[in-house]
Structures are given as structure tokens and as C-alpha cells.
Design an enzyme around this catalytic site. Structure first.
Site, short mmCIF file in Angstrom:
data_model
loop_
_atom_site.label_atom_id
_atom_site.label_comp_id
_atom_site.label_asym_id
_atom_site.label_seq_id
_atom_site.Cartn_x
_atom_site.Cartn_y
_atom_site.Cartn_z
N MET A 3 45.09 45.14 34.55
CA MET A 3 45.48 45.68 35.85
C MET A 3 44.69 44.98 36.96
O MET A 3 43.88 44.13 36.72
CB MET A 3 45.24 47.20 35.89
CG MET A 3 45.94 47.94 34.78
SD MET A 3 47.74 47.92 34.92
CE MET A 3 47.99 49.22 36.12
N CYS A 4 44.96 45.39 38.17
CA CYS A 4 44.34 44.74 39.31
C CYS A 4 43.91 45.82 40.30
O CYS A 4 44.13 46.99 40.06
CB CYS A 4 45.33 43.81 40.01
SG CYS A 4 46.23 42.72 38.88
N GLU A 5 43.27 45.40 41.37
CA GLU A 5 43.00 46.36 42.45
C GLU A 5 43.61 45.84 43.74
O GLU A 5 43.57 44.65 44.04
CB GLU A 5 41.49 46.59 42.61
CG GLU A 5 40.93 47.35 41.40
CD GLU A 5 39.88 48.39 41.77
OE1 GLU A 5 39.80 48.84 42.94
OE2 GLU A 5 39.13 48.77 40.86
N ASN A 62 50.16 45.70 41.75
CA ASN A 62 49.30 46.08 40.64
C ASN A 62 50.18 46.77 39.62
O ASN A 62 50.91 47.70 39.95
CB ASN A 62 48.19 47.00 41.20
CG ASN A 62 47.58 47.95 40.18
OD1 ASN A 62 48.06 48.09 39.06
ND2 ASN A 62 46.53 48.63 40.58
#
Lengths: 259, 259
Positions: free
Chosen positions: B1-3, B108
Site C-alpha cells: 500500500m501507499c500513503e 492508494n
């Protein structure tokens, strides 16, 4: 007017040396104080650094000078505004997607009647410059001529040079254009280029007290071409381009030439 | 995942404080080490800083932390790769022109079957990510629905949220989208937001030892909204977005909301 610089190389190469000279012309050794921008390709990806501040006094330009970003294709522009005010939206290079690639463009010169003579339909300008308008017009013509079928580099080169000659009728049009693979250059009046390859030697910047010995920075297989409005070094032989001349470089090497 | 992180403000505002916290999550206090990018708008112009290196160790991220760029709209992304390798071409945010504006997008989440379920015709992806593919699909749908007639912000909001719900069927889709005027946010699972306005107080970062007193940094008319995957401060009240919720901010204020 503005100053242009570009690089095409067969191995990822940093442009710190050349940029160190060019940035001084943005408000120090030259009058091009109305912003600057540089785009680096890494494969199909690219990233730009842009600033409406003079490059000679820009913290971002200082970062680009100090931080060796390795790239095979670079386009750089320092601006002296004539069409469109000094703002980020009018700062070169301009980037647009086409045929699944990032196309990057920078222009030096001034064009008359561009809004009526270079009408665009599919690619709409975002800022106010003649430069971005001409870029959108070129992309519109490419889309109408080739649609979804990307031409080979020879056909592309000759078609774009034909477009450049049409634009050239409206004024000075010195052009840098790349899709990350090729580097296309068109000259109305002020462009110079050189290709560095083995045996490498020393080079001394005109605009800053800096000398580099490329022999220590490169391998014998490296081929690196640099294009600039005015020569950046005073101890190398730069080719002066002729009016109406077009060049296409790929991986540092001159592939096609038209006069 | 990402932010993800974004800002919408009614006056040009720097994002140094929030970015100082977020960048630590890119390889230091968080695992999002596969590159990062941030896009700042100044009017219709925008500029991005991108790096495939972890933000916690990136000289470019350090510059963005130290150099207060004033902007009304910002979108930022730090990446933990799942679709597409770690490279510049796969680094968010992605920017494309539409209706004479720069559209910027960051995502995301992870989407299944995106190549077959989100077929694109006019906007072709350049990299390999599900994220960029979904962006191209959204632009294709907008072009086919509205053609050259840019809709008003309410119609645009409801249409895009409808597209988000379709994409959401393929997986997690937390979205940031802006044309520089509006900031559109869609949530599948992890997004928080707050609006700072007078009377301003203190705020303390979670990821770095830093406190700011906004009362000394702002005027009483300033309205600034910050959106982030996880709250960036531990002494302010963040709104947690609900699954399927969409928000549209303009000049720092919440304009439209859908559930």
C-alpha cells in the site's frame, strides 16, 4: 529570448557540469532571469524541476547542480520572457503524453499570429505562451497525420521538420523535442552541438570556473551529445547549426539530418 | 500500500510541516520506501518533485521540506509498490492535460483485472501500474461523457464519484484528484481530513519531533484543509472518511459530499 540545452547519451549520464554553466546565464552571466526548467528521462519515466525564479539564485537549481541525476535524455530551458508573463504555467519544458510516451518540448524564439495560424483542436494550451501553443499544434498535426499508429523515427523526423518549417514562417523557432528515445533539434538561428566520445579530454566552462576531465568520468564506450544555444565550453569544437537545419539524435549519436 | 496526502487552501500556503511528517513514513517511521512524489499548483501551473528513492533518505525530499513553496493545491504520494516495479515511470502523482488544465492524480490501493475491466482508448498508460491505468480510464470516461464541454464542479464531482465506485469493485481505491481548483477525494478504507481555520492553535507531528503554532503562521481569513491516509498530528481532531464516501474541496472548504 531564452537559452536551450539538451543531452542525448547511450548510458545514463549526469548533466551537472553543463548545467553548472547554463544556470549562471539565468540572472548572472546572462539575462535569462524569468524562470527555468529541466526534464530528466529514466526509461519511459521523466521528472522535471521548474522554478519561475532566476536559475542563478534558485535553491532548486542548486540541488540540480549538486545532485547527479543519471539520465539518457535531458531537456533544459532558461527563460527570458517575451510571450506570456513570468509564472510557473509558462515555464518550459512542457510535457504531454502521446503514443504511450512522455513528450517533452522547449522552444527559444518568438512567433507572430500564433493563435490564428496555429489553431489547435485536440491539444489545448494551459498557459499563454507562443511556445506551448506551437507544441500543442505539433501534437495535433501528428495525431491527425498518424492517429494511433506511431511512425518510425525517420518518418517522424521528416514530418516534424516539415512542421517546424511552417512554424518558422511565423518567427524564430529553435526547438528541442524528445520522447525519451530520440532528441529532435530544429534551428532558426542559434543552436550549437557537440558529441563527446573516446578518447575523452578536458573541458572548461565559459560561465563558471570549472574544468572536468571526462576521461575520468566515463568509459570508452560512452557517447554523449550536448546541444546548447551558445557553446558552454571554450576548449571544445562546437558545431553551429544552420538556419532551417534539423537533427535527430538517438543514444548520443546523430541519426538523421536535414537542411 | 501507499500513503496519500493533499492540501486545499484559500491562500497560497506551504506544506513543509505536514510533509516533514509524511516523508518520515517513506523508509523511516513507515515502510513506504518505493519512491515518492509531490505536485504543487501555482494558478494553472504546477510543478512536481519525484524520486524513486525512499523519501526519508532523498535529497529532493529534504529540499521540499526546507523550501517553503506556497501553493493553493498540493497532492503527495509515498509508495509501497505492489503493481509495477520501482521506477520513475511508476511514481505518483500522475499529471495529464484535460480541458486546458493540468489534472493531477494519486492512488492508494490495488486493483484486480484492471487491464481488461478498465480498457482505455484515448488516454494510454505510460507505466505499468493499476493506478495510472485507472487514471487514464477516468479521463477516457470524462472525454466520452462531456467531450470538449467541461462540466460544472457539481456535475463533475458526482460523475467522477460514480466512476470511483465502479473502480472500487476491482479493489481498494483511495483517490486524490485535482485540476488545481478543486480537490476530489474518494475513500475505500483509509483516508482522514481536517480543516484548519481561525482560531488557529498548535499542532504536533506524530512522525517527527516538530510542533507548529499556526496562529503565528496564518491570518484569520486562512482556510486550509489537509487530507492524509493516516492522521499526521496527534493533538488535532481528524475526520475519518467512510467506505464509499466522496468529498470535493475548493479553496480549503468542503463543497460537496457523497456517501
Amino acid at each position: 529570448m531564452c537559452e536551450l540545452m539538451a543531452m542525448s547519451a547511450n548510458v545514463p549520464t549526469d548533466i551537472c557540469f553543463s548545467f553548472s554553466g547554463l544556470m549562471q546565464r539565468g540572472g548572472n552571466t546572462g539575462p535569462h532571469k524569468d524562470g527555468w526548467g529541466i526534464t530528466f528521462y529514466e526509461g519511459k519515466g521523466c521528472r522535471s524541476f521548474k522554478d519561475p525564479l532566476p536559475s542563478a539564485h534558485s535553491p532548486i537549481a542548486q540541488l540540480v547542480t549538486d545532485y547527479p541525476i543519471k539520465s539518457e535524455t535531458v531537456i533544459c530551458h532558461i527563460r527570458q520572457a517575451n510571450s506570456g508573463n513570468v509564472s510557473l504555467v509558462n515555464t518550459h519544458p512542457f510535457i504531454r503524453p502521446m503514443w504511450g510516451k512522455n513528450w517533452t518540448y522547449a522552444h527559444n524564439g518568438q512567433l507572430a499570429d500564433f493563435q490564428s495560424r496555429l489553431a489547435t483542436k485536440y491539444h489545448l494550451p494551459i498557459g499563454e505562451t507562443d511556445s506551448e501553443h506551437a507544441f500543442c499544434w505539433i501534437l495535433d498535426q501528428l495525431l491527425q497525420r498518424f492517429d494511433g499508429d506511431e511512425p518510425n523515427s525517420e518518418d517522424l523526423f521528416h514530418y516534424v521538420i516539415g512542421l517546424c518549417k511552417q512554424i518558422n514562417e511565423l518567427g524564430v523557432f529553435n526547438l528541442l523535442l524528445t520522447d525519451g528515445d530520440f532528441l529532435l533539434v530544429y534551428c532558426t538561428n542559434n543552436l550549437h552541438w557537440l558529441t563527446r566520445r573516446a578518447p575523452f579530454g578536458k573541458a572548461s566552462l565559459i560561465d563558471a570556473e570549472m574544468v572536468v576531465n571526462f576521461d575520468q568520468e566515463t568509459t570508452e564506450n560512452d557517447i554523449v551529445t550536448v546541444v546548447a544555444t551558445q557553446p558552454l565550453t571554450d576548449d571544445e569544437t562546437w558545431h553551429k547549426m544552420q538556419k532551417g537545419e534539423g537533427l535527430l539524435f538517438c543514444k548520443g549519436q546523430l541519426i538523421y539530418q536535414s537542411s
